[in-house]
Write a protein that holds these residues in place. Structure first.
Motif, PDB file in Angstrom:
ATOM      1  N   GLY A  40       0.813  -1.211   0.000  1.00 35.21           N
ATOM      2  CA  GLY A  40       0.000   0.000   0.000  1.00 35.21           C
ATOM      3  C   GLY A  40       0.844   1.257   0.000  1.00 35.21           C
ATOM      4  N   GLN A  41       2.104   1.126   0.314  1.00 36.95           N
ATOM      5  CA  GLN A  41       3.026   2.269   0.367  1.00 36.95           C
ATOM      6  C   GLN A  41       3.835   2.373  -0.915  1.00 36.95           C
ATOM      7  N   CYS A  42       3.230   2.007  -2.015  1.00 36.06           N
ATOM      8  CA  CYS A  42       3.918   2.033  -3.305  1.00 36.06           C
ATOM      9  C   CYS A  42       4.293   3.468  -3.672  1.00 36.06           C
ATOM     10  N   GLU A  43       5.442   3.620  -4.288  1.00 37.47           N
ATOM     11  CA  GLU A  43       5.924   4.945  -4.670  1.00 37.47           C
ATOM     12  C   GLU A  43       5.124   5.479  -5.849  1.00 37.47           C
ATOM     13  N   SER A 114      10.381  -2.796 -15.518  1.00 36.32           N
ATOM     14  CA  SER A 114       9.080  -3.011 -16.159  1.00 36.32           C
ATOM     15  C   SER A 114       7.912  -2.781 -15.219  1.00 36.32           C
ATOM     16  N   ALA A 115       8.154  -2.636 -13.919  1.00 31.96           N
ATOM     17  CA  ALA A 115       7.050  -2.580 -12.953  1.00 31.96           C
ATOM     18  C   ALA A 115       6.554  -1.169 -12.697  1.00 31.96           C
ATOM     19  N   LEU A 116       6.873  -0.212 -13.555  1.00 30.02           N
ATOM     20  CA  LEU A 116       6.548   1.182 -13.263  1.00 30.02           C
ATOM     21  C   LEU A 116       5.069   1.502 -13.393  1.00 30.02           C
ATOM     22  N   THR A 117       4.305   0.620 -14.051  1.00 30.11           N
ATOM     23  CA  THR A 117       2.861   0.874 -14.168  1.00 30.11           C
ATOM     24  C   THR A 117       2.230   0.948 -12.790  1.00 30.11           C
ATOM     25  N   ALA A 118       2.772   0.198 -11.850  1.00 30.74           N
ATOM     26  CA  ALA A 118       2.205   0.184 -10.503  1.00 30.74           C
ATOM     27  C   ALA A 118       2.392   1.515  -9.779  1.00 30.74           C
ATOM     28  N   CYS A 119       3.219   2.395 -10.316  1.00 32.63           N
ATOM     29  CA  CYS A 119       3.434   3.705  -9.687  1.00 32.63           C
ATOM     30  C   CYS A 119       2.419   4.740 -10.177  1.00 32.63           C
ATOM     31  N   GLN A 147      10.060   9.420   9.261  1.00 36.12           N
ATOM     32  CA  GLN A 147      10.658   8.146   9.662  1.00 36.12           C
ATOM     33  C   GLN A 147      11.906   7.822   8.840  1.00 36.12           C
ATOM     34  N   HIS A 148      12.052   8.465   7.672  1.00 34.86           N
ATOM     35  CA  HIS A 148      13.240   8.201   6.862  1.00 34.86           C
ATOM     36  C   HIS A 148      14.441   8.993   7.346  1.00 34.86           C
ATOM     37  N   GLY A 149      14.167  10.177   7.845  1.00 34.62           N
ATOM     38  CA  GLY A 149      15.259  10.952   8.440  1.00 34.62           C
ATOM     39  C   GLY A 149      16.093  11.742   7.459  1.00 34.62           C
ATOM     40  N   ASN A 150      16.243  11.271   6.221  1.00 36.11           N
ATOM     41  CA  ASN A 150      17.044  12.076   5.298  1.00 36.11           C
ATOM     42  C   ASN A 150      16.325  12.189   3.958  1.00 36.11           C
ATOM     43  N   ALA A 151      16.714  13.192   3.199  1.00 36.63           N
ATOM     44  CA  ALA A 151      15.983  13.537   1.972  1.00 36.63           C
ATOM     45  C   ALA A 151      16.088  12.447   0.917  1.00 36.63           C
ATOM     46  N   TYR A 152      17.170  11.626   0.967  1.00 41.48           N
ATOM     47  CA  TYR A 152      17.386  10.671  -0.107  1.00 41.48           C
ATOM     48  C   TYR A 152      16.565   9.395   0.061  1.00 41.48           C
ATOM     49  N   ASP A 153      16.262   9.028   1.299  1.00 40.42           N
ATOM     50  CA  ASP A 153      15.504   7.794   1.519  1.00 40.42           C
ATOM     51  C   ASP A 153      14.014   8.027   1.458  1.00 40.42           C
ATOM     52  N   ALA A 154      13.569   9.260   1.714  1.00 37.82           N
ATOM     53  CA  ALA A 154      12.126   9.546   1.719  1.00 37.82           C
ATOM     54  C   ALA A 154      11.589   9.445   0.290  1.00 37.82           C
ATOM     55  N   TYR A 155      10.343   9.031   0.171  1.00 42.20           N
ATOM     56  CA  TYR A 155       9.740   8.969  -1.161  1.00 42.20           C
ATOM     57  C   TYR A 155       8.250   9.250  -1.040  1.00 42.20           C
ATOM     58  N   GLY A 156       7.669   9.717  -2.136  1.00 39.66           N
ATOM     59  CA  GLY A 156       6.248  10.055  -2.143  1.00 39.66           C
ATOM     60  C   GLY A 156       5.409   8.833  -2.467  1.00 39.66           C
ATOM     61  N   ARG A 157       4.337   8.634  -1.714  1.00 38.26           N
ATOM     62  CA  ARG A 157       3.473   7.479  -1.956  1.00 38.26           C
ATOM     63  C   ARG A 157       2.410   7.804  -2.994  1.00 38.26           C
ATOM     64  N   LEU A 158       2.038   6.792  -3.751  1.00 39.68           N
ATOM     65  CA  LEU A 158       0.962   6.947  -4.739  1.00 39.68           C
ATOM     66  C   LEU A 158      -0.358   7.240  -4.024  1.00 39.68           C
ATOM     67  N   LEU A 159      -0.500   6.662  -2.855  1.00 37.97           N
ATOM     68  CA  LEU A 159      -1.722   6.829  -2.070  1.00 37.97           C
ATOM     69  C   LEU A 159      -2.003   8.304  -1.782  1.00 37.97           C
TER      70      LEU A 159
END
Lengths: 449, 355
Positions: A40-43, A114-119, A147-159
């Motif tokens: 559910g936390q897909c990018e 190939s799995a980018l459609t899920a984003c 919870q990631h703490g730094n800018a490089y690990d954080a990512y935006g969720r599709l949700l």
């Protein structure tokens, strides 16, 4: 490195060819794996493009416009003027249209992933109505980013991009819009912001520490809705096999049978949905919008995914009556609209026709058709106001320019761009008002830039 | 003549003799032969490239024309072929990069140019638009319009090495890195690049590289030197091996009239200082003269085919000075070599342990 003791089997005689390929065939871009696929936390695609651009140390605009745009244009047979680029908003990047489809394919070819459609919302293209499916505003969950703490690990969720959702299912708090809370002096000037999912573009604050918006607890209904959509997103890589219009129709029929003993009108009335809309969903005339479908599932206490697969299963919400209030119907009758427009002509400062129309709940074109004279007057008044504002700003810029020039002359410093920038505290970007005002003054002096 | 290695090897003698003069020159120019020193260095190199040791920097040092670049290019080609067959699923990785250190007339090492060259070899996009991230005080930003700065190029290079899963970076003509430069600074930069990205850097160059690699302890701990030596005229085994090289090349002579080079193998060894590359240069020159003489061989061509005496003396001096410098400094020349090794072997085979 695998065991390669046999790699250097030097033949007795070999040929060193001048134009031999010194590099294996590789993808144009790095094969960056999207995060959270199958959960559910897909990018989201937007976040993926930001991270991909950052890994190449270029801006997302450069990646999209200079590398991907030509490839997409060819696929879509678009004829754009040479200097015009694509419009990269959430609709293009995340929704279900042909352009998103082509973007995903082009990215799959250039990255080898190939799995980018899920984003994107592509997997539910012909199952749900795409109108307002994706929110144009950028939102995030502060706890998820922290919870990631730094800018490089954080990512935006599709949700977070789904319009019908406004809560985080994990932390139970409301999503927050990406607005910068830093003082204007701490904000970055144009072209200095770094586009990363975990950082504020206006002031560069990592994990949006600048945001003044506090954490607001979401209601149980909002959390339930978010959980349902997160479950749906977790199925994304395999949706073609699971979901279809037929399974949705069958799921809806069974939901109504279980919920209101087959009485469709009662079911529709209880969820404030018009019964013809529900008829249309069941008989395949229309596609349901996600928010309406969630309302129906909430009322029936059934899980969204199970309804889409055609076998509704119970999924109770702790407090289903705690629904957020719906926005009031803003559509006014015609007479009231005319009165409002006449009143608008006398107000100051004048507003644009589009904002007046939005307040009334109709489109600008509709107002222009219904009340052409009044609409023209409002538009003219607004344009005149804009022109006067612009003239005032130009006057202020000229006055400031004169002041700067006199200041530098008094200090006997040359009129160079660097000195002017220092004195004004402004970057003096090309086409900025102050720089335009300084141009004629600079030409009169012998200058060194 | 755009033929691959396999296609050239498949050409029969008749086909080779039917080539034009220019094509014959290209054909003979492309030939390389296997010989003992090439094999030994190749095996040592493969061992040092293993990821399970702490050697980050490997220097292949040898005389000019001894075959260092030939070895590294052949190694690279073999590794790429092996990689393509094993790693079909990972199409984005570039495990090995070959580049030459820039010598563009600058008065000091231009690191930005070097980084750009490496990135171009890896097929990197938009090199002229790279920017550096500035992280200060919990904020991240970039400088407006400040592309292609040294910091930006270094940052982009490290990112590229990480995402392309590069394992080995081969830098040919590495001696250009130290012309006009501070040795410690150059090696510090290379060492930090190897440490931060986990790659191995293979430097190829002449004896001048020795000072670069051994300048101070931090680098010496992570570095190894492979000496690609020449064949000595006073060592019978070397003379014999050199003779084999001459014979092999003779078999691929692209003219009907084949000069009897094998008969003068010893003289050829002297004239080429024991370097296979210089031997090839000599024979290429001889071939050119024969082709200009309509394919008729004249032993007098040897006078013009060989290097002039003064140039040869200059090269010989450089080689002997370099060889003296390298004594005791190369891979395999350790405390446990030579006479000591015999004693160690004896003790270990007897299983004797003295505490």
């Amino acid at each position: 490195m695998s065991e390669f003791s046999s790699v250097l089997d030097i033949p007795d005689v070999f040929f060193e060819v001048a134009n031999e390929n010194r590099r294996p065939a590789t993808t144009l871009l790095y094969s960056l794996e999207p995060k959270g696929i199958g959960t559910g936390q897909c990018e989201s695609m937007k976040s993926y493009i930001y991270r991909l651009a950052d890994s190449h140390r270029i801006s997302p605009a450069q990646l999209l416009n200079e590398i991907l745009w030509d490839r997409i244009k060819k696929r879509l047979h678009l004829k754009y003027p040479k200097n015009r680029r694509g419009i990269w908003n959430n609709s293009w990047l995340l929704s279900t249209g042909t352009r998103t489809d082509n973007l995903v394919e082009v990215l799959a070819n250039t990255t080898g992933i190939s799995a980018l459609t899920a984003c994107t919302m592509q997997p539910i293209k012909n199952i749900l109505n795409t109108r307002a499916l994706v929110s144009m505003a950028d939102r995030y969950c502060p706890e998820c980013i922290n919870q990631h703490g730094n800018a490089y690990d954080a990512y935006g969720r599709l949700l977070w991009s789904v319009g019908a959702i406004n809560a985080c299912p994990i932390h139970g708090i409301r999503l927050v819009q990406q607005t910068c809370g830093a003082e204007s002096g701490k904000r970055l000037k144009l072209f200095r912001g770094k586009w990363l999912p975990g950082a504020c573009m206006s002031c560069g604050s990592i994990a949006f520490q600048c945001s003044a918006q506090g954490r607001q607890n979401a209601t149980e209904v909002e959390i339930w809705n978010a959980t349902q959509v997160a479950d749906l997103i977790s199925y994304f890589p395999g949706t073609p096999q699971l979901f279809s219009r037929e399974s949705l129709a069958s799921g809806l029929s069974e939901l109504i049978a279980k919920y209101r003993k087959g009485k469709l009108c009662v079911a529709a009335r209880s969820t404030e949905i018009h019964k013809s809309a529900v008829w249309g969903w069941i008989y395949g005339h229309y596609l349901p919008s996600l928010d309406k479908l969630l309302d129906l599932c909430l009322a029936a206490q059934m899980s969204l995914v199970s309804v889409l697969t055609g076998a509704p299963v119970s999924c109770p919400c702790p407090n289903p009556d705690e629904k957020p209030p719906r926005p009031a119907n803003r559509k006014l009758p015609k007479s009231e609209r005319e009165a409002k427009l006449k009143k608008e002509i006398l107000t100051f400062p004048p507003r644009s026709l589009a904002s007046v129309a939005a307040e009334m709940g109709i489109s600008r074109k509709c107002l222009q058709i219904q009340f052409p004279d009044l609409a023209t007057k409002i538009t003219e008044r607004f344009r005149q106001f804009q022109r006067s504002q612009s003239a005032q700003k130009q006057q202020r810029a000229r006055a400031l320019a004169d002041k700067l020039v006199n200041e530098l002359r008094a200090k006997k410093r040359p009129l160079t761009l660097r000195n002017l920038r220092e004195a004004s505290g402004d970057l003096l970007l090309p086409h900025s008002r102050l720089r335009e005002a300084l141009k004629p003054l600079l030409c009169r002096e012998s200058l060194v830039i | 003549m755009n033929l691959s290695d396999a296609e050239l090897r498949a050409l029969s003698r008749t086909e080779v003799l039917a080539l034009s003069a220019e094509q014959k020159m290209q054909y003979f120019h492309a030939i390389q032969v296997r010989h003992k020193k090439l094999e030994i260095i190749g095996q040592d190199l493969i061992r040092l490239l293993s990821p399970y040791n702490e050697t980050n920097i490997i220097a292949i040092i040898g005389a000019t024309g001894v075959g260092k670049t030939t070895l590294s290019k052949h190694l690279l080609r073999s590794l790429i072929e092996k990689h393509c067959s094993l790693q079909a699923a990972d199409t984005s990785s570039v495990p090995f990069i070959f580049t030459a250190a820039p010598a563009n007339g600058d008065k000091s090492v231009s690191w930005a140019t070097f980084y750009e060259k490496v990135m171009r070899e890896a097929g990197e996009i938009l090199i002229e638009k790279k920017h550096a991230n500035i992280i200060e005080d919990g904020h991240i930003s970039i400088r407006p319009k400040r592309y292609r700065t040294l910091a930006a190029m270094r940052d982009a290079l490290e990112s590229m090495l990480k995402y392309r899963k590069v394992q080995v970076l081969v830098v040919d003509e590495a001696v250009h890195l130290l012309r006009f430069g501070n040795y410690a600074a150059v090696m510090d930069t290379l060492k930090s690049l190897a440490d931060s990205t986990g790659i191995k850097i293979l430097l190829i160059g002449s004896y001048d590289l020795f000072d670069l690699v051994t300048d101070y302890g931090q680098v010496a701990r992570r570095a190894e030197i492979l000496h690609f030596g020449r064949y000595a005229a006073d060592v019978p085994a070397d003379v014999q091996e050199f003779g084999k090289i001459v014979t092999k090349l003779e078999q691929y002579w692209p003219c009907e009239e084949i000069p009897a080079f094998s008969a003068i193998a010893k003289e050829l060894l002297e004239a080429s200082l024991g370097c296979a590359g210089l031997l090839k240069t000599l024979e290429l020159q001889a071939l050119l003269l024969q082709l200009k003489n309509e394919g008729k061989w004249d032993p007098k061509f040897m006078a013009k085919a060989a290097k002039s005496c003064k140039l040869l003396d200059r090269i010989r001096l450089e080689i002997t000075t370099g060889e003296e410098k390298l004594l005791g400094a190369t891979y395999g020349e350790t405390l446990f070599s030579g006479v000591v090794l015999g004693g160690i072997i004896k003790k270990m085979s007897q299983g004797v342990c003295h505490v």
